[in-house]
Design a protein around this motif. Structure first.
Motif, short mmCIF file in Angstrom:
data_model
loop_
_atom_site.label_atom_id
_atom_site.label_comp_id
_atom_site.label_asym_id
_atom_site.label_seq_id
_atom_site.Cartn_x
_atom_site.Cartn_y
_atom_site.Cartn_z
N THR A 94 -5.75 -0.21 0.18
CA THR A 94 -4.60 -0.38 -0.81
C THR A 94 -4.48 -1.79 -0.97
N ALA A 95 -4.46 -2.73 0.17
CA ALA A 95 -4.23 -4.14 -0.25
C ALA A 95 -5.50 -4.73 -0.89
N ALA A 102 -5.62 -3.69 -4.70
CA ALA A 102 -4.52 -4.66 -5.47
C ALA A 102 -4.84 -6.10 -5.53
N SER A 103 -5.23 -6.58 -4.61
CA SER A 103 -5.75 -7.97 -4.61
C SER A 103 -6.73 -8.14 -5.42
N VAL A 104 -7.81 -7.34 -5.49
CA VAL A 104 -9.05 -7.64 -6.66
C VAL A 104 -8.48 -7.55 -8.09
N VAL A 143 3.15 -1.87 -1.06
CA VAL A 143 2.33 -2.63 -0.83
C VAL A 143 1.21 -3.33 -1.89
N PHE A 144 0.80 -2.08 -2.77
CA PHE A 144 -0.23 -2.27 -3.82
C PHE A 144 0.46 -3.35 -4.76
N PHE A 198 -0.63 -9.24 8.05
CA PHE A 198 -1.93 -8.68 7.98
C PHE A 198 -2.28 -8.46 6.51
N CYS A 199 -1.37 -7.83 5.70
CA CYS A 199 -1.46 -7.65 4.35
C CYS A 199 -1.70 -9.14 3.59
#
Length: 252
Positions: free
Chosen positions: A80-81, A84-86, A143-144, A182-183
């Motif tokens: 998920t993280a 979303a980051s990409v 979190v996304f 961590f995220c």
């Protein structure tokens, strides 16, 4: 880059790292300083994203004791993280300079508002979950959204993730903070790779900011902790409001 510009970046890194160790909001110092030394807004944002990433990794490493009991949850959040980051990084890489310059004042204002209401939001969302975990989909959705925002515009990322994680899980604050760290580390990994390869960044500025923010974080944990958080947070909020107003005037 001249000596004055290097000195400004060193001071911003020390102050930003110290603030992150106590109240958060360090990017509200480092990002505008990058623009002040001549880095264009879009490139300054990418440069700042890379510069703060090592500190995110250090925070995650320091939280490992509180991550071990939630290893399964942590592993489940990785896709998920990362996705979303990409997506956030791709969005930034495809944002025209003129568009980004137009929205920067509002992004700074949004980060400033989050600084102001962050503690209140955290208290409310922690109370709202009623001592039980919400459906995992709610945690992943939060979190996304947080990681998407963080890879696009870093300021106040930690506050956003603290709020959405505290809402989704029933854990003590230290474990919520560890999961947040961590995220943010995952956001930092993605931004380092994608912005380092495809964005135009100021590597000299990064070389100055990285050790400065590390040292600032260490000193902040020792010195700033003696200062009440509330006055620091108020000062950051006032600064952010003035900065967003200045940027808004400049955009016209």
């Amino acid at each position: 880059m001249n000596l004055l510009q290097v000195s400004l970046l060193l001071a911003a890194g020390l102050l930003g790292g110290g603030l992150n160790a106590v109240a958060g909001g360090g990017s509200l110092i480092t990002y505008p300083t990058l623009m002040a030394v001549g880095v264009p807004p879009l490139y300054a944002n990418a440069t700042n994203g890379i510069a703060v990433a090592p500190a995110y990794a250090a925070a995650a490493f320091g939280s490992r004791e509180n991550l071990r009991p939630q290893k399964r949850r942590m592993l489940q959040l990785i896709p998920t993280a990362l996705v979303a980051s990409v997506c956030g990084a791709l969005l930034l890489l495809n944002t025209p300079h003129s568009v980004f310059e137009a929205i920067v004042p509002f992004l700074v204002l949004a980060a400033t508002v989050l600084m102001a209401i962050g503690p209140w939001v955290n208290r409310k969302v922690t109370a709202l979950n009623g001592g039980r975990d919400l459906h995992p989909a709610a945690l992943h959705a939060g979190v996304f959204a947080g990681c998407l925002y963080g890879s696009y515009f870093n300021a106040a990322l930690g506050l956003i993730l603290m709020a959405v994680i505290a809402m989704g899980v029933s854990e003590k604050l230290a474990r919520v903070g560890a999961l947040k760290n961590f995220c943010t580390m995952l956001v930092g990994v993605v931004t380092c790779v994608m912005y380092g390869v495809w964005a135009e960044v100021d590597w000299l500025a990064i070389g100055v900011l990285v050790p400065a923010t590390f040292l600032g974080g260490y000193l902040g944990a020792r010195v700033f902790q003696k200062i009440p958080e509330r006055p620091l947070r108020i000062a950051i909020v006032v600064y952010g409001l003035v900065l967003s107003a200045i940027l808004l005037v400049r955009s016209f």
